[in-house]
Write a protein that holds these residues in place. Structure first.
Motif, PDB file in Angstrom:
ATOM      1  N   MET A   1       0.826  -1.208   0.000  1.00 13.45           N
ATOM      2  CA  MET A   1       0.000   0.000   0.000  1.00 13.45           C
ATOM      3  C   MET A   1       0.860   1.258   0.000  1.00 13.45           C
ATOM      4  O   MET A   1       0.353   2.361  -0.064  1.00 13.45           O
ATOM      5  N   GLY A   2       2.176   1.104   0.145  1.00 13.81           N
ATOM      6  CA  GLY A   2       3.049   2.244   0.086  1.00 13.81           C
ATOM      7  C   GLY A   2       3.090   3.095   1.340  1.00 13.81           C
ATOM      8  O   GLY A   2       3.519   4.242   1.280  1.00 13.81           O
ATOM      9  N   ILE A   3       2.650   2.554   2.448  1.00 14.20           N
ATOM     10  CA  ILE A   3       2.647   3.328   3.689  1.00 14.20           C
ATOM     11  C   ILE A   3       3.940   3.081   4.456  1.00 14.20           C
ATOM     12  O   ILE A   3       4.435   1.944   4.512  1.00 14.20           O
ATOM     13  N   LEU A   4       4.520   4.134   5.003  1.00 20.60           N
ATOM     14  CA  LEU A   4       5.746   4.004   5.768  1.00 20.60           C
ATOM     15  C   LEU A   4       5.468   3.365   7.109  1.00 20.60           C
ATOM     16  O   LEU A   4       4.389   3.516   7.690  1.00 20.60           O
ATOM     17  N   HIS A   5       6.451   2.629   7.628  1.00 20.48           N
ATOM     18  CA  HIS A   5       6.292   1.932   8.897  1.00 20.48           C
ATOM     19  C   HIS A   5       5.919   2.896  10.014  1.00 20.48           C
ATOM     20  O   HIS A   5       5.049   2.618  10.833  1.00 20.48           O
ATOM     21  N   GLU A   6       6.565   4.086  10.016  1.00 23.12           N
ATOM     22  CA  GLU A   6       6.304   5.033  11.102  1.00 23.12           C
ATOM     23  C   GLU A   6       4.948   5.711  10.972  1.00 23.12           C
ATOM     24  O   GLU A   6       4.492   6.403  11.887  1.00 23.12           O
ATOM     25  N   ASP A   7       4.260   5.519   9.823  1.00 19.53           N
ATOM     26  CA  ASP A   7       2.931   6.097   9.632  1.00 19.53           C
ATOM     27  C   ASP A   7       1.815   5.132  10.011  1.00 19.53           C
ATOM     28  O   ASP A   7       0.632   5.489   9.918  1.00 19.53           O
ATOM     29  N   VAL A   8       2.153   3.913  10.403  1.00 22.59           N
ATOM     30  CA  VAL A   8       1.129   2.958  10.808  1.00 22.59           C
ATOM     31  C   VAL A   8       0.386   3.475  12.034  1.00 22.59           C
ATOM     32  O   VAL A   8      -0.845   3.410  12.118  1.00 22.59           O
ATOM     33  N   VAL A   9       1.116   4.006  13.006  1.00 19.83           N
ATOM     34  CA  VAL A   9       0.535   4.592  14.213  1.00 19.83           C
ATOM     35  C   VAL A   9       1.096   5.996  14.383  1.00 19.83           C
ATOM     36  O   VAL A   9       2.313   6.182  14.414  1.00 19.83           O
ATOM     37  N   ILE A  10       0.215   6.967  14.457  1.00 16.69           N
ATOM     38  CA  ILE A  10       0.611   8.356  14.679  1.00 16.69           C
ATOM     39  C   ILE A  10      -0.103   8.868  15.928  1.00 16.69           C
ATOM     40  O   ILE A  10      -1.333   8.790  16.019  1.00 16.69           O
ATOM     41  N   ILE A  11       0.664   9.363  16.883  1.00 20.28           N
ATOM     42  CA  ILE A  11       0.095   9.910  18.118  1.00 20.28           C
ATOM     43  C   ILE A  11       0.290  11.421  18.107  1.00 20.28           C
ATOM     44  O   ILE A  11       1.423  11.916  18.049  1.00 20.28           O
ATOM     45  N   THR A  12      -0.830  12.138  18.142  1.00 20.34           N
ATOM     46  CA  THR A  12      -0.803  13.600  18.145  1.00 20.34           C
ATOM     47  C   THR A  12      -1.099  14.096  19.551  1.00 20.34           C
ATOM     48  O   THR A  12      -2.221  13.959  20.035  1.00 20.34           O
ATOM     49  N   PRO A  13      -0.095  14.662  20.236  1.00 21.34           N
ATOM     50  CA  PRO A  13      -0.301  15.093  21.625  1.00 21.34           C
ATOM     51  C   PRO A  13      -1.348  16.199  21.716  1.00 21.34           C
ATOM     52  O   PRO A  13      -1.570  16.962  20.770  1.00 21.34           O
ATOM     53  N   ASN A  14      -1.998  16.262  22.881  1.00 19.15           N
ATOM     54  CA  ASN A  14      -2.969  17.322  23.107  1.00 19.15           C
ATOM     55  C   ASN A  14      -2.255  18.664  23.255  1.00 19.15           C
ATOM     56  O   ASN A  14      -1.136  18.746  23.742  1.00 19.15           O
ATOM     57  N   GLN A  15      -2.943  19.711  22.839  1.00 20.50           N
ATOM     58  CA  GLN A  15      -2.371  21.053  22.915  1.00 20.50           C
ATOM     59  C   GLN A  15      -2.715  21.740  24.233  1.00 20.50           C
ATOM     60  O   GLN A  15      -1.995  22.611  24.689  1.00 20.50           O
ATOM     61  N   LYS A  16      -3.823  21.324  24.832  1.00 19.55           N
ATOM     62  CA  LYS A  16      -4.246  21.873  26.115  1.00 19.55           C
ATOM     63  C   LYS A  16      -4.493  20.728  27.088  1.00 19.55           C
ATOM     64  O   LYS A  16      -4.763  19.595  26.680  1.00 19.55           O
ATOM     65  N   GLN A  17      -4.430  21.033  28.376  1.00 16.30           N
ATOM     66  CA  GLN A  17      -4.533  19.997  29.400  1.00 16.30           C
ATOM     67  C   GLN A  17      -5.878  19.283  29.367  1.00 16.30           C
ATOM     68  O   GLN A  17      -5.967  18.093  29.662  1.00 16.30           O
TER      69      GLN A  17
END
Length: 413
Positions: free
Chosen positions: A1-17
């Motif tokens: 599928m052409g997806i990079l290994h590091e793109d399988v799981v992406i964690i986006t941290p919260n900007q506010k508490q």
């Protein structure tokens, strides 16, 4: 599928508490993947407050919004989630879960022998360290001698698969020493036969019906659990009219710790595939879940008996995902907690942690404890038996102990 290994799981941290952290998963699909991911998230002490799942039968896209403790090791969580995802080479076919398919090699089992001087909360402190180190407790045998010496036997597996090395053993020793201090006399770790954690046939001796009975009375939905006055308000509806190829399962219930995991493990045990799903929380307590599902043959569920069986099982698992009871053992009091084990053999994460934390917060001492697995009503259960040390008489009412443990297990703090 052409997806990079590091793109399988992406964690986006919260900007506010007060915002949630977003976990995005993009990988080949398999039946039970949602259960595996939710179990990992639960093990890391996180709560899923919203979720979206979609799949074309070969590739899936999942988004979880999670909240939890600030000390979460996000990089480690990402690694564990990636390990649970099928490899990209499997994207040409949907992987269905069956207990008969070649199971993965069981992990090595180690015996951690902890000897020390008893003090209040010691067992929870040791359990906390093991959880932080990703040492998964499979079985426990804890005892206290009259002179206050404790001998704790933890049968554990290592999620990092490094406990056979001296470096990992030494690191475990130092972490325990840093937390429990002079209470620790010795700590030894050795590899043992994995059969020691095997399931026993039949329920353990003197387990009450509140634990062993696998019946579900719909009238219980209108009653409180353990006298706490809470109502789960579990509603499960099935609709085949909204999609020509999928069965829609609609669930409305009160939120609890591991709610999505309880739904996913039930569907995994039934070998049911989720094509699309949405999970949302309303306010602080109520949840709404919509799931478009198919059976292992790719067809919707039209048999009324299968529909009723699935609805009843989901309702039971959400209303009582764990069983909690206090019983008399002669002059002593024993706390019993039980939870079902997945067909793949994996148990619910952090149950012993939550039990010992609740008792520590109540200033209730533990004289002995044991974890074992038993076949009850045709299902495998993990049973926790904790003998309370009431000394000259506990000042905490039994009903309060039972309710506190139940609420901590359910995340109703």
């Amino acid at each position: 599928m052409g997806i990079l290994h590091e793109d399988v799981v992406i964690i986006t941290p919260n900007q506010k508490q007060d915002e949630a952290t977003v976990i995005t998963i993009n990988c080949p699909d398999k039946t039970g993947l949602g259960c595996d991911l939710c179990r990992i998230i639960l093990f890391f002490g996180l709560s899923i407050v919203r979720g979206d799942v979609s799949t074309d039968g070969k590739w899936c896209f999942i988004v979880f919004w999670v909240v939890g403790k600030p000390s979460t090791q996000w990089s480690l969580l990402e690694r564990r989630l990636i390990e649970a995802c099928p490899s990209c080479s499997s994207a040409n076919t949907l992987i269905y879960y069956t207990a008969e398919l070649q199971p993965p090699k069981p992990p090595d089992v180690f015996l951690l022998k902890f000897c020390g001087h008893d003090r209040q909360g010691l067992l929870h402190d040791v359990t906390h360290v093991l959880c932080e180190l990703e040492l998964i407790i499979q079985r426990v045998k804890v005892s206290t001698t009259p002179d206050g010496t404790v001998m704790d036997l933890f049968f554990i597996t290592d999620a990092r698969e490094l406990l056979h090395t001296e470096a990992r053993k030494t690191d475990t020793y130092h972490h325990l020493k840093a937390v429990v201090g002079d209470s620790m006399v010795s700590c030894d770790i050795e590899k043992v036969c994995p059969d020691i954690t095997a399931c026993s046939q039949g329920p353990p001796f003197l387990i009450p019906p509140a634990i062993t009975e696998d019946t579900f009375n719909l009238e219980m939905l209108d009653q409180g659990q353990n006298g706490s006055g809470q109502s789960n308000r579990v509603s499960v509806m099935i609709d085949n009219s909204l999609s020509p190829v999928h069965t829609l399962v609609q669930i409305v219930c009160r939120d609890h710790k591991g709610l999505l995991y309880d739904i996913m493990r039930t569907l995994k045990d039934y070998n049911i595939q989720i094509s699309y799903g949405r999970f949302t929380t309303k306010g602080n307590t109520d949840c709404e879940i919509d799931l478009f599902i198919v059976q292992a043959d790719g067809k919707k569920i039209v048999d009324p008996s299968k529909q009723n069986a699935l609805c009843s099982r989901i309702r039971m698992e959400l209303f009582r995902p764990l069983r909690v009871a206090l019983v008399n053992r002669g002059p002593d009091t024993e706390l019993l907690v039980a939870n079902p084990v997945e067909l793949c053999g994996k148990g619910r994460p952090l149950v012993f942690y939550d039990i010992t934390l609740a008792l520590k917060m109540l200033n209730t001492d533990i004289f002995s404890a044991e974890i074992s697995r038993h076949m009850i009503g045709g299902r495998e259960w993990e049973v926790y038996r904790v003998l309370l040390d009431e000394g000259d008489g506990s000042s905490v009412p039994r009903s309060k102990i039972e309710e506190a443990v139940w609420r901590n297990l359910m995340g109703w703090e």
